[in-house]
Scaffold this active site. Structure first.
Site, PDB file in Angstrom:
ATOM      1  N   LYS A  81     -66.847 -28.542 -22.145  1.00  0.00           N
ATOM      2  CA  LYS A  81     -67.404 -27.437 -21.359  1.00  0.00           C
ATOM      3  C   LYS A  81     -67.203 -26.111 -22.087  1.00  0.00           C
ATOM      4  CE  LYS A  81     -67.105 -25.851 -16.503  1.00  0.00           C
ATOM      5  NZ  LYS A  81     -66.371 -26.085 -15.239  1.00  0.00           N
TER       6      LYS A  81
ATOM      7  N   SER B 242     -69.188 -26.723 -11.499  1.00  0.00           N
ATOM      8  CA  SER B 242     -69.777 -26.000 -12.615  1.00  0.00           C
ATOM      9  C   SER B 242     -69.870 -26.797 -13.911  1.00  0.00           C
ATOM     10  CB  SER B 242     -68.963 -24.726 -12.867  1.00  0.00           C
ATOM     11  OG  SER B 242     -67.605 -25.045 -13.152  1.00  0.00           O
TER      12      SER B 242
ATOM     13  N   SER C 105     -65.424 -28.489  -9.303  1.00  0.00           N
ATOM     14  CA  SER C 105     -66.375 -28.360 -10.407  1.00  0.00           C
ATOM     15  C   SER C 105     -66.433 -29.541 -11.355  1.00  0.00           C
ATOM     16  CB  SER C 105     -66.073 -27.084 -11.206  1.00  0.00           C
ATOM     17  OG  SER C 105     -66.462 -25.951 -10.472  1.00  0.00           O
TER      18      SER C 105
END
Length: 427
Positions: free
Chosen positions: A55, A133, A157
């Protein structure tokens, strides 16, 4: 048996097959370097040849840690890997890509105005959100391009996109993995974690990182003597989709048939902790603390779904924030007491099916769906609990997850139980 090099090449070949979908999930790649590393990695390492996607809020040497935002897109590249990235690579994983995300991790749907919005492969042609996310990482695993997606989880997330994309996701207790080299959202609730195709794989990753040996204690696929709590009041606190409840009840029945004792109880401290966090704007306050210098000069470059919410943290009275954190601490204590005699708590991961991207474009619709999507996952963050989402049967997977949430610090126990669930539900 497939060698690490052959495995990485197979994943890259798969990436070429799904290039269009992957172009929004990946924001940076290093294919040739990955192949070179795969050719020399020690095959005896626990994660040898596993393809790793990271990420964009974690430092990776030579890549800009932009957290999915135009604000940091032109910042200098990181000089070194975040410790957790380095640890996974040292265990044999091969870094291939940096993944897309909700800007600064502040959102549960996965929308991104700068790099594009990944959509879930579970609903082809329907243009439904992948969840956030950690959106790009979940999509990469679901497409078969990556084996491991490293992400962060502040309100769900990791587990939300894992559920929406038909994969497994693990949020540990805080401190189990290093959060150094991670752009924070709210340090009181952030936890690095992973998405993979199975809980068995997640447990192998965890064992490689914490030095846990013999992680096979749950492999008898039996739940006799195990007790689980279902907080129906929390599940029913919003508008849970009928399809989610139907799948959850089917899992419920399968677990009972396998010997589990499941008790339904009201757990008011779960909702109370989440409401307190919202009333005290705890995430906005902690986010503003990190962003205050950037946002003073770059507010116009922030996503309009993100910047204004961070700015709210500047005007929250200190007493409101302190009071909220005090309520959350008390809710943690009450949860610990209520869980005495139980092995874990069971809920759906997300109460609703993934919304269509077109249906969350207004501020009102976005905020309403965002809140509904994270209302069950955020419990584990507010109370600092290990939590795993899994999709049930791999051959029937869809955008719905089953979530096990345990006791603070009992990460190994929760992973072991989730492996047992995975084995039982695969029958």
């Amino acid at each position: 048996m497939e060698s690490p090099l052959e495995h990485v090449q197979a994943r890259l070949d798969r990436s070429a097959e799904v290039a269009d979908a992957l172009s929004v999930a990946y924001v940076a790649r290093r294919d040739q370097d990955a192949l070179a590393e795969a050719g020399v990695v020690d095959p005896a390492l626990p994660l040898a040849g596993d393809v790793l996607a990271v990420k964009a809020c974690f430092d990776v040497a030579s890549w800009t840690t932009h957290a999915g935002s135009a604000v940091l897109r032109d910042a200098p590249p990181a000089l070194a890997d975040a410790p957790l990235v380095q640890a996974v690579r040292s265990a044999g994983a091969i870094l291939v890509a940096q993944t897309n995300m909700t800007e600064f991790a502040y959102g549960a749907l996965g929308l991104n105005a700068t790099f594009g919005t990944p959509t879930t492969p579970m609903c082809p042609g329907e243009d439904r959100v992948s969840g956030g996310s950690t959106s790009g990482g979940a999509v990469a695993v679901a497409l078969g391009a990556a084996d491991i997606a490293l992400g962060s989880d502040t309100s769900g997330s990791i587990r939300i996109p894992a559920a929406f994309c038909g994969e497994s996701g693990f949020k540990p207790s805080q401190g189990r993995y290093s959060a150094d080299g991670l752009i924070p959202l709210a340090v009181s609730f952030d936890a690095p974690g992973f998405i993979a195709a199975s809980v068995t794989h997640l447990r192998r990753i965890d064992a490689a990182l914490v030095g846990r040996s013999g992680a096979t204690g749950a492999d008898n696929a039996s739940l006799h003597g195990r007790r689980f709590l279902v907080p129906r009041d929390a599940i029913d606190a919003g508008d849970t989709d009928a399809a989610v409840l139907e799948r959850f009840d089917a899992w419920f029945s399968a677990l009972v048939a396998a010997g589990a004792e499941i008790v339904e109880l009201d757990m008011p401290m779960l909702v109370e902790a989440c409401l307190a966090a919202r009333a005290g704007w705890t995430i906005a306050v902690e986010a503003f603390d990190w962003h205050r210098n950037l946002i003073a000069t770059e507010i116009d470059r922030y996503d309009t779904r993100v910047g204004p919410r961070i700015m709210m943290g500047a005007s929250v009275p200190a007493a409101d924030y302190v009071a909220a954190m005090r309520v959350i601490r008390e809710c943690r204590r009450r949860y610990d007491v209520a869980m005495h005699g139980f092995d874990a708590m069971l809920t759906p991961t997300v109460a609703i099916l993934p919304p269509r991207v077109a249906d969350v474009q207004t501020t009102e619709s976005y905020l309403a769906k965002n809140t509904e999507v994270l209302r069950l996952t955020e419990i584990a963050n507010r109370l600092d609990l290990p939590s795993v989402s899994l999709p049930g049967r791999r051959d029937e997977r869809g955008p719905i997850g089953l979530m096990l949430t345990g006791r603070r610090g009992d990460d190994a126990g929760v992973l072991d139980l989730a492996v047992t669930f995975e084995q039982l539900l695969a029958r």
